[in-house]
Design a protein around this motif. Structure first.
Motif, PDB file in Angstrom:
ATOM      1  N   ALA A 151      74.811  30.331 -10.397  1.00 26.18           N
ATOM      2  CA  ALA A 151      75.954  31.155 -10.800  1.00 26.18           C
ATOM      3  C   ALA A 151      75.536  32.181 -11.841  1.00 26.18           C
ATOM      4  CB  ALA A 151      77.073  30.264 -11.340  1.00 26.18           C
ATOM      5  N   ALA A 152      74.681  31.765 -12.775  1.00 24.32           N
ATOM      6  CA  ALA A 152      74.228  32.696 -13.813  1.00 24.32           C
ATOM      7  C   ALA A 152      73.453  33.859 -13.212  1.00 24.32           C
ATOM      8  CB  ALA A 152      73.366  31.951 -14.828  1.00 24.32           C
ATOM      9  N   GLU A 153      72.626  33.557 -12.218  1.00 26.35           N
ATOM     10  CA  GLU A 153      71.817  34.614 -11.610  1.00 26.35           C
ATOM     11  C   GLU A 153      72.644  35.502 -10.689  1.00 26.35           C
ATOM     12  OE1 GLU A 153      67.756  35.036  -8.904  1.00 26.35           O
ATOM     13  OE2 GLU A 153      68.114  33.233 -10.101  1.00 26.35           O
ATOM     14  N   ALA A 154      73.519  34.887  -9.889  1.00 23.80           N
ATOM     15  CA  ALA A 154      74.275  35.657  -8.899  1.00 23.80           C
ATOM     16  C   ALA A 154      75.473  36.378  -9.500  1.00 23.80           C
ATOM     17  CB  ALA A 154      74.745  34.732  -7.777  1.00 23.80           C
ATOM     18  N   TYR A 155      76.104  35.770 -10.507  1.00 24.21           N
ATOM     19  CA  TYR A 155      77.375  36.294 -11.008  1.00 24.21           C
ATOM     20  C   TYR A 155      77.336  36.692 -12.478  1.00 24.21           C
ATOM     21  CZ  TYR A 155      78.605  33.791  -6.749  1.00 24.21           C
ATOM     22  OH  TYR A 155      78.630  33.325  -5.457  1.00 24.21           O
ATOM     23  N   GLY A 156      76.183  36.572 -13.112  1.00 24.11           N
ATOM     24  CA  GLY A 156      76.058  37.022 -14.491  1.00 24.11           C
ATOM     25  C   GLY A 156      75.424  38.401 -14.547  1.00 24.11           C
ATOM     26  N   ARG A 157      75.766  39.156 -15.577  1.00 24.60           N
ATOM     27  CA  ARG A 157      75.121  40.458 -15.770  1.00 24.60           C
ATOM     28  C   ARG A 157      75.104  40.787 -17.255  1.00 24.60           C
ATOM     29  NH1 ARG A 157      79.333  45.268 -14.050  1.00 24.60           N
ATOM     30  NH2 ARG A 157      81.266  44.139 -14.388  1.00 24.60           N
ATOM     31  N   THR A 204      69.355  23.127 -20.806  1.00 30.00           N
ATOM     32  CA  THR A 204      69.278  24.529 -20.377  1.00 30.00           C
ATOM     33  C   THR A 204      70.545  24.943 -19.640  1.00 30.00           C
ATOM     34  OG1 THR A 204      66.873  24.399 -20.194  1.00 30.00           O
ATOM     35  CG2 THR A 204      67.962  26.191 -19.015  1.00 30.00           C
ATOM     36  N   ALA A 205      71.036  24.073 -18.764  1.00 36.11           N
ATOM     37  CA  ALA A 205      72.256  24.375 -18.013  1.00 36.11           C
ATOM     38  C   ALA A 205      73.456  24.460 -18.945  1.00 36.11           C
ATOM     39  CB  ALA A 205      72.487  23.315 -16.943  1.00 36.11           C
ATOM     40  N   ARG A 206      73.540  23.551 -19.895  1.00 34.44           N
ATOM     41  CA  ARG A 206      74.663  23.574 -20.838  1.00 34.44           C
ATOM     42  C   ARG A 206      74.656  24.867 -21.650  1.00 34.44           C
ATOM     43  NH1 ARG A 206      74.217  18.393 -24.397  1.00 34.44           N
ATOM     44  NH2 ARG A 206      76.135  19.275 -25.267  1.00 34.44           N
ATOM     45  N   ARG A 207      73.485  25.255 -22.111  1.00 31.54           N
ATOM     46  CA  ARG A 207      73.386  26.474 -22.920  1.00 31.54           C
ATOM     47  C   ARG A 207      73.722  27.711 -22.086  1.00 31.54           C
ATOM     48  NH1 ARG A 207      68.791  25.516 -24.681  1.00 31.54           N
ATOM     49  NH2 ARG A 207      67.537  26.744 -23.228  1.00 31.54           N
ATOM     50  N   THR A 208      73.215  27.760 -20.856  1.00 26.82           N
ATOM     51  CA  THR A 208      73.509  28.894 -19.979  1.00 26.82           C
ATOM     52  C   THR A 208      75.005  29.001 -19.711  1.00 26.82           C
ATOM     53  OG1 THR A 208      71.346  28.757 -18.901  1.00 26.82           O
ATOM     54  CG2 THR A 208      73.113  29.849 -17.674  1.00 26.82           C
ATOM     55  N   ALA A 209      75.633  27.873 -19.409  1.00 24.94           N
ATOM     56  CA  ALA A 209      77.070  27.868 -19.130  1.00 24.94           C
ATOM     57  C   ALA A 209      77.861  28.342 -20.340  1.00 24.94           C
ATOM     58  CB  ALA A 209      77.510  26.467 -18.712  1.00 24.94           C
ATOM     59  N   ALA A 210      77.513  27.831 -21.517  1.00 20.91           N
ATOM     60  CA  ALA A 210      78.231  28.215 -22.737  1.00 20.91           C
ATOM     61  C   ALA A 210      78.069  29.703 -23.029  1.00 20.91           C
ATOM     62  CB  ALA A 210      77.728  27.383 -23.914  1.00 20.91           C
ATOM     63  N   GLU A 211      76.863  30.226 -22.840  1.00 20.87           N
ATOM     64  CA  GLU A 211      76.629  31.644 -23.124  1.00 20.87           C
ATOM     65  C   GLU A 211      77.432  32.545 -22.195  1.00 20.87           C
ATOM     66  OE1 GLU A 211      72.408  31.955 -22.833  1.00 20.87           O
ATOM     67  OE2 GLU A 211      72.047  31.208 -24.879  1.00 20.87           O
TER      68      GLU A 211
END
Length: 403
Positions: free
Chosen positions: A261-267, A306-313
């Motif tokens: 999700a971070a790669e596909a839907y984050g910018r 890593t997943a928790r931090r990515t989601a929170a950011e």
């Protein structure tokens, strides 16, 4: 301003700009599809937008659980909204052709029932009846056709992530864990892209006959499809009866969903990373839904760090951008008339951009109607950010509203 105060501003703004009686009936509530409110009573009212509005009200009530009078006021609004949805549906919440719509409402109704038990010690009968009826309808959409999964609508010609993912989460929350596992397995087998770690939209029945089915995969990608799958994986991992190895596998898959999700839907935008959004209409809700479940992932103590931090950011970055880009007005009659945001909103209402990468003044033409979907999306994101400041309560497949 703190994250809870920002969420309060969004809640107050949506209430002031959009809320009204359903068909003028006292004791009901319904969100107008746009502000200014359409004059025609035959204008689309968007059942599933109302379901996410109900979810946001539950979020707000939980945030105010230490203020019993305020929490109770919001809880009563949530029940007025459920009555409004029921009335507008012709007296039955199941009067709907789309299984995904009903799955979203089932999730919200389940959280409302849990909120009732937490705040009053008992559940509302009408709420429980609605939940039972919705669950029965969704179970009818879960068939062996096309290998499993849940149909999108009563035409029974498409099975997709939009219906199967919230249904899987609803099955976990109603202790139908084998059904949840079956639906998640079907999603991973048919719609999961292991390279990009996202879910394609659906499987379309092109032709059937002579005991065979010809299907085509709809490969479009939408941010919200990752959200309820993520929630279902996390809650199934915590469900009673899930073994140690299975739990580790589910949490590992959840971490993959966050990364995808971070790669596909984050910018990136200056100073932060935000979720990509999908414009207005139904798409105006999509990334708010993803943010809800990213916040759940960010708070799960056993998910990979890593997943928790990515989601929170992603949640906090999107919330910060939406807040910074808001447009304020002193009254509900002039959502485009405000100037620069003040340090504190006081009694002002805020209009949020449908795109966190653009301020509201750029993304929305002055004087153009503001859609309910985009504002509920922003409210949901801001509630998700506020939730990150609360301690984890271990909400799993049980009866907690804190999910």
């Amino acid at each position: 301003m703190s994250a809870p105060e920002r969420a309060d501003t969004a809640a107050r703004s949506v209430r002031e700009l959009f809320a009204g009686r359903a068909l003028g009936v006292p004791g009901t509530l319904l969100g107008a599809p746009a502000h200014p409110r359409p004059r025609s009573r035959t204008a689309p009212w968007h059942y599933w937008w109302q379901a996410h509005l109900l979810d946001a009200l539950v979020d707000a009530a939980l945030r105010h659980r230490d203020e019993p009078a305020r929490a109770e006021e919001i809880r009563r609004d949530a029940h007025r909204l459920l009555r409004g949805i029921t009335l507008r549906s012709g007296g039955r919440v199941t009067q709907n052709s789309y299984y995904d719509d009903m799955a979203w409402l089932l999730l919200a109704v389940g959280r409302l029932a849990a909120l009732d038990r937490e705040l009053t010690g008992r559940a509302d009968v009408a709420c429980l009846d609605a939940g039972r009826a919705l669950l029965a309808r969704i179970e009818r959409g879960h068939t062996a056709d096309l290998g499993g999964g849940v149909f999108w609508n009563t035409r029974h010609d498409v099975k997709n992530t939009a219906s199967s993912a919230p249904a899987a989460l609803a099955f976990v929350r109603t202790h139908r864990t084998e059904q949840a596992r079956a639906v998640l397995g079907w999603l991973q087998e048919n719609l999961w892209d292991p390279g990009r770690r996202v879910f394609h939209d659906g499987l379309i029945l092109v032709a059937a006959g002579s005991g065979s089915e010809v299907t085509r995969r709809d490969e479009r990608l939408f941010s919200y499809n990752s959200g309820p799958v993520l929630g279902a994986l996390l809650e199934l991992a915590d469900a009673p009866g899930t073994g140690t190895d299975d739990r580790a596998r589910l949490l590992g898959t959840a971490a993959d969903v966050v990364a995808g999700a971070a790669e596909a839907y984050g910018r990136p935008v200056p100073g932060r990373r935000v979720l990509t959004t999908h414009g207005g209409g139904d798409g105006g809700l999509f990334s708010g839904i993803l943010a809800r479940y990213l916040a759940q992932a960010a708070r799960h103590p056993d998910l990979a760090e890593t997943a928790r931090r990515t989601a929170a950011e992603l949640v906090t970055g999107t919330a910060d951008a939406l807040w910074a880009g808001r447009r304020e007005a002193e009254s509900a009659t002039a959502p485009g008339g405000g100037g620069a945001p003040s340090a504190r909103t006081g009694g002002a209402v805020a209009v949020f951009s449908p795109d966190p990468a653009q301020p509201a003044g750029q993304a929305q033409r002055p004087g153009a109607p503001v859609e309910l979907s985009t504002q509920v999306q922003a409210w949901t994101v801001l509630e998700a950010a506020a939730r990150l400041e609360r301690p984890w309560t271990g909400a799993g497949a049980g009866g907690s509203a804190e999910r």
